[in-house]
Write an enzyme that holds these catalytic residues in place. Structure first.
Site, PDB file in Angstrom:
ATOM      1  CB  CYS A  27      -0.941   0.010   1.205  1.00  0.00           C
ATOM      2  SG  CYS A  27      -0.075   0.096   2.790  1.00  0.00           S
ATOM      3  CB  CYS A  30       4.315  -0.448   1.716  1.00  0.00           C
ATOM      4  SG  CYS A  30       3.296  -1.578   2.676  1.00  0.00           S
ATOM      5  CG  ASP A 434      12.485  27.611 -34.546  1.00  0.00           C
ATOM      6  OD1 ASP A 434      12.824  28.769 -34.850  1.00  0.00           O
ATOM      7  OD2 ASP A 434      12.927  26.597 -35.120  1.00  0.00           O
ATOM      8  CG  ASP A 641      14.410  22.097 -35.358  1.00  0.00           C
ATOM      9  OD1 ASP A 641      14.409  23.343 -35.236  1.00  0.00           O
ATOM     10  OD2 ASP A 641      14.678  21.515 -36.419  1.00  0.00           O
ATOM     11  CG  ASP A 645      14.765  26.679 -31.604  1.00  0.00           C
ATOM     12  OD1 ASP A 645      14.548  27.884 -31.836  1.00  0.00           O
ATOM     13  OD2 ASP A 645      14.697  25.789 -32.461  1.00  0.00           O
TER      14      ASP A 645
END
Length: 748
Positions: A27, A30, A434, A641, A645
């Site tokens: 649980c 635990c 971008d 990418d 950036d």
């Protein structure tokens, strides 16, 4: 093409990362106790325990795995280091454990069934009950042998100074069994026909075992995507030796530079470059791309992809943990083992939940006795409180949803860095894109070439190609491709230097040349003359213009002069307009941030349906614009990418990088899109929102069962068997609800 690089490690260089399999957790309390035990070790900087996957991830300095395992064992649980190479052994071990659990459940159900039949018959008015000795004989193996797991785990928890679900179950079932045993022994001594409650203890144990099996099955299914990715690793490959002979070898024996033969229909075993052959490659499990991609000599291929109908000879460029597939698996594992911030609230509740329930059960027992109730009724009511209050579902709500959500996202080419990223993504209200390579193809071509009056366009191309030699920028590749197509041979260049956000400079034939944007032209002070009108017309058409500027001889301070310009065209990606429309339909503000000219950016924005444009931005200015949006109270995702950036990705609340771009961009991103499809941006935000919705629903069910069930049990309106069924049902409902995420599809 480098599809993926590792995300930056949160640990320092001298920190180690250890993944542990934790045994015996039942649980939320635990997992919290294991976490606290690990964090108490000197040198441990991070410890995250995942109840759903039954694993722990630890970042530590100066602490070895043996010390971590010892700490877990002192807390009352088992642990061992997860060996990535031993996935098959671990899966086999879990399969054997599951088979044993099914066998134990079958025995428990067989022993419990006669007791339940007697109870049902009695409730139906048949006044049928099993003889007391037979009921005792059936119930004792269930309580003592099958229920021993609850006693062992509960004892370990109490010895470690805390309590968990096992304590509740052990106390509750022992009370029902012990009371029945007492009543039976008393009847043998003084006579009479006692009302026994052996059925309550055995049914509770059986129902809990049944619920746990369903829960374990569901948890395995939430990790199905990760298991599917792991299954993509081929065990063997065909190696071609220097003398041309071929032999089957284990994939682990392949080294960089080795030649691997991939036959039709086989999975590619390594990352590499095709040296002979051509075929269509199925990358669907890696990128989510459903259409096979044609590959030929010189093209990169990725391990785990399926070869089509051609025979390929692949030169190995990455093996083992450095392959794209291995990195994807590590990212998904990291995301699934991490904790969402909302889990902190759950952990605080779980830490006090079981002790509070014990107090409530004691108050219930005393309250019914003081109210004049029988001892039997008071005990059974307290047992019902103990049984229904199991916090299993509370601990499962968040990790099962995170595992299911990140797993299904990975199968669609969306890699989510961690659970915190997932939670942050659901709140995004502004997306900044971008342009080049993100919304456009990133494969520009030279569409116009002009020299100053009296100049030679071929000479402009030759000098521009010389400056761009060795650069990986998309515009550089376009210039070199045009030079090669026109048969122009560029001279050598020296002192090449990138000018971030502006362009590039180099020394060619003793002259200092610069090639770059209109900003670079303005900063140089050179006069564009009649070319300025030409450039304005080209930019109005949506072209990107680069200026070639001569700054004079190296040892002289000449006035900069424009030699000519080059105009580039870059087609918009087919999905870009749909991507923008999908985001706007979600009520998200879309902004275009680009280093391109205002004219080029405006044309692209108009074609895509973007109203807000910021052009001619340097990398730092992109980041400043992102910060400005955040200062307005917006929650911003930046999509890019390129190297330029990276600052903006880092400045945003959420960075989203295309895996088709630069390594630096992906280092700073929280989400990586495995293919350059901008529609995945809306899909990533959608799966984040859906996943968090499942977390909220799971927590609602968990709290609802306890909030409603505990008072009902305390008032005597639930018997222990119904309470046990409700407790098991709560965990199953939470896990099953999370599994519905597996039906998610991008754009639906």
């Amino acid at each position: 093409m480098n599809m993926l690089t590792p995300m930056p490690d949160r640990a320092a260089a001298d920190e180690i990362s250890v993944d542990l399999a934790i045994e015996g957790m039942t649980c939320a309390s635990c997992s919290g106790r294991v976490e606290r035990a690990l964090r108490k070790l000197d040198g441990v900087g991070l410890a995250e325990v995942n109840l759903a996957s039954e694993t722990a991830r630890v970042l530590a300095r100066g602490v070895d795995a043996a010390a971590m395992i010892a700490a877990v064992e002192r807390a009352g649980y088992g642990a061992h280091v997860i060996d990535p190479a031993g996935d098959a052994d671990e899966a086999a071990r879990r399969e054997r454990a599951a088979r044993r659990d099914y066998e134990v459940l079958a025995i428990s159900a067989a022993l419990t069934a006669p007791l339940v039949i007697g109870m049902i018959a009695d409730l139906a008015g048949a006044r049928f009950m099993l003889p007391g000795w037979l009921a005792l004989a059936l119930a004792t193996p269930v309580q003592v042998w099958i229920g021993a797991r609850f006693y062992r785990a509960g004892y370990k928890a109490l010895r470690a100074g805390s309590a968990n679900m096992d304590v509740l179950v052990a106390l509750g079932t022992s009370a029902a069994y012990g009371m029945s045993l007492y009543l039976l022994l008393r009847s043998w001594m003084v006579g009479g026909r006692p009302v026994l409650y052996f059925d309550s203890s055995t049914v509770v144990i059986t129902l809990i075992l049944f619920g746990k099996l369903l829960e374990q099955r569901g948890k395995r299914q939430t990790g199905a995507a990760l298991q599917a990715l792991t299954a993509l690793r081929p065990a063997r490959a065909t190696l071609r030796a220097a003398d041309g002979t071929e032999r089957q070898v284990a994939v682990g024996a392949i080294r960089l530079g080795d030649l691997v033969v991939v036959k039709p229909g086989e999975r590619i075993a390594v990352d590499g470059t095709i040296r002979a052959g051509e075929s269509a490659i199925d990358l669907s499990m890696l990128t989510g791309e459903s259409v096979p991609v044609s590959k030929g000599v010189g093209d990169p291929v990725t391990g785990g992809a399926i070869n089509g109908d051609g025979v390929l000879l692949v030169e190995t460029t990455a093996v083992g943990g450095e392959t794209t597939l291995a990195r994807i698996i590590r990212l998904v594992e990291t995301a699934q083992s991490g904790k969402a911030p909302i889990q902190a609230l759950v952990d605080r509740v779980a830490a006090v939940f079981v002790p509070a329930v014990l107090v409530v059960a004691l108050i219930t027992l005393i309250g019914w006795l003081l109210a004049g109730g029988t001892v039997e009724h008071a005990v059974l009511t307290a047992v019902a409180v103990l049984v229904i209050a199991c916090p299993c579902s509370l601990g499962l709500a968040t990790p099962t949803a995170v595992m299911a959500g990140t797993g299904v996202a990975a199968t669609h080419g969306i890699l989510i860095k961690d659970a915190e990223t997932l939670e942050r993504a659901r709140s995004i209200d502004t997306v900044a894109f971008d342009k080049t390579g993100t919304l456009t193809q990133g494969q520009p071509t030279v569409v116009a070439l002009h020299a100053v009056e009296g100049g030679d366009p071929v000479a402009v191309l030759r000098l521009a190609a010389a400056v761009q030699r060795g650069s990986e920028h998309p515009l550089a590749r376009a210039v070199l491709a045009r030079a090669a197509a026109d048969g122009v041979q560029p001279p050598g260049a020296a002192a090449v230097k990138a000018l971030p956000g502006r362009g590039i400079e180099a020394v060619v034939n003793g002259r200092r040349l610069m090639l770059g944007s209109g900003r670079l032209l303005g900063e140089s002070g050179a006069d564009a003359g009649t070319l300025r009108d030409v450039a304005a017309t080209l930019e109005h058409e949506g072209r990107t213009v680069s200026w070639l500027i001569d700054r004079g001889a190296v040892d002289q301070a000449d006035t900069p002069a424009v030699l000519g310009l080059l105009a580039f065209g870059d087609a918009v990606k087919s999905g870009s307009r749909r991507a923008v429309a999908a985001l706007r339909a979600r009520g998200i503000r879309v902004v275009l941030l680009t280093g391109d000219s205002q004219g080029s950016a405006a044309v692209a924005a108009k074609a895509l349906g973007i109203d807000e444009v910021r052009a001619e931005l340097l990398p730092g200015e992109k980041a400043d614009m992102v910060r400005r949006l955040r200062n307005e109270g917006r929650i911003v995702a930046m999509v890019g990418d390129g190297v330029n950036d990276a600052p903006a990705l880092a400045a945003a609340d959420l960075g989203i990088a295309m895996a088709t771009g630069s390594d630096v961009a992906m280092h700073t991103a929280g989400i990586t899109l495995m293919r350059g499809d901008p529609t995945l941006v809306a899909a990533a935000l959608d799966i984040a929102n859906k996943t968090f919705g499942k977390i909220r629903q799971g927590l609602f069910w968990a709290f609802a069962f306890n909030t409603i069930g505990i008072p009902l049990a305390g008032l005597g309106l639930l018997n222990p068997m119904i309470a046990g069924a409700a407790m098991a049902a709560s965990s199953v409902i939470v896990v099953t609800n999370a599994l519905l995420l597996r039906r998610w599809r991008a754009g639906r």
